[in-house]
Design an enzyme around this catalytic site. Structure first.
Site, short mmCIF file in Angstrom:
data_model
loop_
_atom_site.label_atom_id
_atom_site.label_comp_id
_atom_site.label_asym_id
_atom_site.label_seq_id
_atom_site.Cartn_x
_atom_site.Cartn_y
_atom_site.Cartn_z
CG ASP A 67 -0.25 -0.42 2.48
OD1 ASP A 67 0.88 -0.33 2.62
OD2 ASP A 67 -0.97 -0.95 3.33
CG ASP A 136 -8.37 -0.98 11.49
OD1 ASP A 136 -7.55 -1.57 11.15
OD2 ASP A 136 -8.84 0.05 10.97
CG HIS A 138 -5.33 -2.27 8.59
ND1 HIS A 138 -5.62 -0.86 8.71
CD2 HIS A 138 -4.22 -2.48 9.04
CE1 HIS A 138 -4.52 -0.27 9.04
NE2 HIS A 138 -3.62 -1.37 9.01
CD GLU A 143 -8.29 1.10 7.67
OE1 GLU A 143 -8.02 0.29 8.53
OE2 GLU A 143 -7.77 2.47 8.17
C1 GLP Z 1 0.22 0.21 8.60
C2 GLP Z 1 0.06 -0.56 7.30
C3 GLP Z 1 -0.29 -1.98 7.55
C4 GLP Z 1 0.40 -2.44 8.73
C5 GLP Z 1 0.13 -1.52 10.21
C6 GLP Z 1 0.97 -2.00 11.23
O1 GLP Z 1 -1.33 0.45 8.82
N1 GLP Z 1 -0.54 -0.09 6.08
O2 GLP Z 1 -0.14 -2.92 6.33
O3 GLP Z 1 0.06 -3.74 9.06
O4 GLP Z 1 0.59 -0.18 9.37
O5 GLP Z 1 1.76 -1.01 11.83
P1 GLP Z 1 2.33 -1.28 13.15
O6 GLP Z 1 3.66 -2.19 12.69
O7 GLP Z 1 3.33 0.17 13.15
O8 GLP Z 1 1.83 -1.67 14.15
#
Ligand code: GLP
Length: 262
Positions: A67, A136, A138, A143
């Site tokens: 993404d 959440d 995802h 989402e």
């Molecule tokens: C972002 C990315 C996700 C990832 C998430 C986890 O939202 N788009 O793909 O899974 O971060 O973040 P963290 O590792 O900082 O908890």
């Protein structure tokens, strides 16, 4: 699905990196799906160390990130392109033309989404998709209520996600872009293998819903239960609310697939 519980975040990240390294050694032209977020920083540090110390070779590999934010240029420090450059790309011998992220500045995000799907197809599909877990539930930026058959497209981010990712935008959720372009849940499920990494007590409740709860578009990571080869690597803190902990420990200690990794 298999759940592998490691004692701490460092050992969990090292296991994820070693799984990737084994695939890359077996298949140098691996098509690798990549993820961002704080959890992944340790994985990329391990991969960089394996490249420097053991010559892990990325020169034939292609990568596709899950993404990218919409509306900030690639050079913005908060972009996922900047993240990938800082944590992986500039430290290993990956060819620039084979490292792909969706273009969050494309004028037509629908066309960009179709093009991204086409590039994945042209590369032969994703062999191994690395995934983090949003607060959440995802995967990518899918989402809650994202269709479980969705493809790459534009999504509006939830307040929880903007809050979670505010650190890269001066701590202000209001400065986190409101929209992103993300592989769909269906795109992710098309990968030949999925590897989800979640660490820390903050992920324990949502992880339990994702892997042991019902499959639901409210927690898009739960769709991974449909995938024929999905491994979930967690640390003890993230595993704390799972029902089947003893069985998961037994799997890692006894299944031949993990002999090389214990
Ligand atoms: C972002 C990315 C996700 C990832 C998430 C986890 O939202 N788009 O793909 O899974 O971060 O973040 P963290 O590792 O900082 O908890």
């Amino acid at each position: 699905m298999e759940i592998l519980i490691l004692p701490d975040p460092q050992q969990a990240a090292l296991l994820a990196a070693r799984i990737i390294a084994k695939e890359l050694r077996a298949r140098p032209a691996l098509v690798l799906g990549l993820a961002t977020g704080r959890t992944m920083e340790r994985v990329y540090a391990c991969l960089v160390a394996l490249h420097r110390e053991q010559g892990l070779d990325f020169s034939h590999c292609s990568t596709f990130n899950l993404d990218e934010y919409i509306g900030i240029p690639a050079e913005h420090p908060g972009s996922y392109r900047s993240y990938m450059e800082a944590h992986l790309f500039r430290h290993v011998n990956l060819a620039a033309e084979r490292s792909h992220l969706p273009d969050g500045m494309a004028a037509d995000q629908g066309a960009e989404s179709r093009l991204y799907e086409e590039k994945i197809r042209a590369a032969g599909g994703i062999d191994l998709q690395l995934l983090g877990l949003g607060s959440d539930g995802h995967i990518g930026f899918n989402e809650p209520l994202s269709a479980l058959l969705s493809r790459t497209r534009e999504k509006a981010l939830t307040p929880a996600t903007r809050q979670q990712n505010a650190a890269m935008f001066g701590g202000d959720p209001g400065r986190v872009p409101a929209r992103a372009i993300t592989m769909g849940v269906g795109t992710i499920l098309d990968s030949r293998r999925c590897l989800l990494l979640a660490t820390g007590a903050g992920k324990a409740a949502i992880l339990a819903r994702a892997v042991e709860g019902p499959i639901t578009a409210m927690v898009t990571a739960s769709a991974l239960q449909l995938h024929p080869k999905c491994q979930v690597v967690v640390d003890a803190a993230a595993a704390a609310q799972l029902q089947g902990i003893d069985y998961y420990h037994w799997i890692f200690q006894n299944e031949p697939e993990w002999d090389d990794f214990r």
